[in-house]
Motif scaffolding. Structure first.
Motif, mmCIF file in Angstrom:
data_model
loop_
_atom_site.group_PDB
_atom_site.id
_atom_site.type_symbol
_atom_site.label_atom_id
_atom_site.label_comp_id
_atom_site.label_asym_id
_atom_site.label_seq_id
_atom_site.Cartn_x
_atom_site.Cartn_y
_atom_site.Cartn_z
ATOM 1 N N MET A 31 0.827 -1.207 0.000
ATOM 2 C CA MET A 31 0.000 0.000 0.000
ATOM 3 C C MET A 31 0.863 1.260 0.000
ATOM 4 O O MET A 31 0.507 2.277 -0.614
ATOM 5 N N ALA A 32 2.021 1.192 0.668
ATOM 6 C CA ALA A 32 2.941 2.327 0.667
ATOM 7 C C ALA A 32 3.503 2.560 -0.734
ATOM 8 O O ALA A 32 3.664 3.708 -1.175
ATOM 9 N N VAL A 33 3.787 1.464 -1.451
ATOM 10 C CA VAL A 33 4.289 1.577 -2.827
ATOM 11 C C VAL A 33 3.234 2.197 -3.725
ATOM 12 O O VAL A 33 3.527 3.103 -4.529
ATOM 13 N N PHE A 34 1.998 1.727 -3.615
ATOM 14 C CA PHE A 34 0.918 2.307 -4.412
ATOM 15 C C PHE A 34 0.757 3.795 -4.107
ATOM 16 O O PHE A 34 0.608 4.613 -5.012
ATOM 17 N N ALA A 35 0.801 4.140 -2.829
ATOM 18 C CA ALA A 35 0.679 5.543 -2.447
ATOM 19 C C ALA A 35 1.845 6.355 -2.968
ATOM 20 O O ALA A 35 1.694 7.516 -3.374
ATOM 21 N N ALA A 143 0.063 3.030 6.543
ATOM 22 C CA ALA A 143 1.176 3.097 5.595
ATOM 23 C C ALA A 143 0.801 3.906 4.355
ATOM 24 O O ALA A 143 1.605 4.719 3.858
ATOM 25 N N SER A 144 -0.418 3.699 3.860
ATOM 26 C CA SER A 144 -0.845 4.423 2.657
ATOM 27 C C SER A 144 -0.988 5.917 2.938
ATOM 28 O O SER A 144 -0.593 6.755 2.120
ATOM 29 N N LEU A 145 -1.534 6.272 4.089
ATOM 30 C CA LEU A 145 -1.731 7.686 4.420
ATOM 31 C C LEU A 145 -0.411 8.388 4.719
ATOM 32 O O LEU A 145 -0.185 9.522 4.268
ATOM 33 N N ILE A 146 0.463 7.729 5.469
ATOM 34 C CA ILE A 146 1.760 8.341 5.786
ATOM 35 C C ILE A 146 2.560 8.586 4.519
ATOM 36 O O ILE A 146 3.139 9.661 4.318
ATOM 37 N N THR A 147 2.593 7.569 3.638
ATOM 38 C CA THR A 147 3.311 7.732 2.366
ATOM 39 C C THR A 147 2.634 8.783 1.499
ATOM 40 O O THR A 147 3.312 9.590 0.845
ATOM 41 N N GLY A 148 1.307 8.788 1.494
ATOM 42 C CA GLY A 148 0.567 9.767 0.711
ATOM 43 C C GLY A 148 0.860 11.189 1.146
ATOM 44 O O GLY A 148 1.089 12.075 0.315
ATOM 45 N N PHE A 149 0.871 11.433 2.433
ATOM 46 C CA PHE A 149 1.177 12.766 2.947
ATOM 47 C C PHE A 149 2.610 13.176 2.614
ATOM 48 O O PHE A 149 2.905 14.360 2.434
ATOM 49 N N ALA A 150 3.503 12.178 2.510
ATOM 50 C CA ALA A 150 4.919 12.464 2.264
ATOM 51 C C ALA A 150 5.211 12.813 0.814
ATOM 52 O O ALA A 150 6.090 13.637 0.531
ATOM 53 N N VAL A 151 4.492 12.178 -0.118
ATOM 54 C CA VAL A 151 4.844 12.344 -1.533
ATOM 55 C C VAL A 151 3.757 12.985 -2.381
ATOM 56 O O VAL A 151 4.000 13.346 -3.529
ATOM 57 N N ALA A 152 2.545 13.107 -1.848
ATOM 58 C CA ALA A 152 1.447 13.618 -2.669
ATOM 59 C C ALA A 152 0.560 14.538 -1.843
ATOM 60 O O ALA A 152 0.855 14.846 -0.691
ATOM 61 N N HIS A 153 -0.535 14.928 -2.459
ATOM 62 C CA HIS A 153 -1.509 15.780 -1.772
ATOM 63 C C HIS A 153 -2.724 14.943 -1.406
ATOM 64 O O HIS A 153 -3.485 14.518 -2.269
ATOM 65 N N VAL A 154 -2.877 14.695 -0.117
ATOM 66 C CA VAL A 154 -4.021 13.933 0.371
ATOM 67 C C VAL A 154 -5.052 14.931 0.887
ATOM 68 O O VAL A 154 -4.947 15.438 2.004
ATOM 69 N N ALA A 155 -6.040 15.203 0.058
ATOM 70 C CA ALA A 155 -7.031 16.221 0.418
ATOM 71 C C ALA A 155 -8.056 15.698 1.424
ATOM 72 O O ALA A 155 -8.523 16.443 2.287
#
Length: 268
Positions: A31-35, A143-155
């Motif tokens: 999930m971290a990879v997908f994020a 894992a998906s949210l932490i990675t998402g916040f790190a590399v993308a915009h999680v609205a």
């Protein structure tokens, strides 16, 4: 009479420690990879490319090009499908091995003749399975949210959490099917094979249904069809009916399997 036994719960949890560790790590990393790829795949040029793909292929992996430009839309697609596929297989395997594993490993005499009711044995083992599935689901979501916040915009992180919660309920439905079948199985290998096969067939039916309007009805035989997470990703609503049906399948399988097990003559 008690319907829960702490010792059996802890013993089953100990026996499931490798499943818990491996599944949690693999699923969380996946999930971290997908994020991590979300920043690339949500670009306008990639979304435009997706719109040229066959609709059947997009539906097979739950991809909606109209919402793919967002982190939530991306995670509702292939990431969600893989999440349910893996967690569903683990859940179904654990459910179907509840009784089959003890019979296959010739430990049924030691376990099923304890001064504890069979209902307590069954529900205590199921409680440990629930913990394994829940921990894996929570770690995957984190894992998906932490990675998402790190590399993308999680609205809308709440939508992502709800999507994973929905997938968790669908996975529990697969566990329910496993519990319903376990008392009829005498081989752990058979239980594992049937569990994997059932989840894969369910996925195939859901994917196959998107090829034509005339065969869309086959999706009704798939548990993947229970909950449409693209609705959550768009922020329209939470598919409460699908969530309720998933929970009911889990509970019906759990208590149905428990009742069958309590009456069956298990050979040692």
């Amino acid at each position: 009479m008690a319907v829960f036994h702490k010792g059996i719960f802890l013993n089953e949890l100990y026996r499931s420690r490798k499943t818990l560790l491996v599944n949690s790590i693999v699923l969380a990393l996946l999930m971290a990879v997908f994020a991590g790829f979300s920043d690339m795949v949500t670009r306008e040029d990639f979304v435009s490319l997706l719109k040229t793909y066959p609709q059947s292929l997009l539906e097979a992996f739950n991809i909606d090009p109209d919402i793919m430009g967002t982190f939530e839309g991306w995670m509702a697609g292939e990431a969600y499908v893989m999440y349910v596929l893996i967690l569903g297989i683990v859940a179904a395997m654990m459910g179907s091995s509840t009784v089959a594993k003890e019979v296959d490993q010739h430990t049924s005499e030691a376990v099923f003749t304890l001064p504890v009711s069979r209902k307590a044995v069954f529900l205590s083992k199921a409680a440990s399975h629930l913990m394994v599935i829940t921990v894996s689901a929570l770690l995957s979501t984190a894992a998906s949210l932490i990675t998402g916040f790190a590399v993308a915009h999680v609205a809308y992180p709440g939508r992502v959490a709800l999507m994973f919660a929905g997938g968790y309920l669908v996975s529990l439905a697969f566990a329910g099917v496993g519990y319903a079948a376990t008392s009829f199985l005498d081989s752990d290998r058979t239980a594992m094979s049937l569990s994997i096969g059932f989840v894969l067939i369910s996925f195939t039916l859901n994917a196959f249904s998107g090829m034509s309007e005339s065969i869309r009805w086959v999706a009704n035989g798939s548990l993947f069809h229970l909950l449409d997470v693209t609705v959550i990703a768009r922020g329209d609503s939470f598919p409460a009916v699908g969530a309720l049906v998933s929970a009911l399948i889990y509970l019906a399988g759990l208590f149905g399997g428990m009742l069958v097990f309590s009456k069956r003559d298990i050979a040692a």
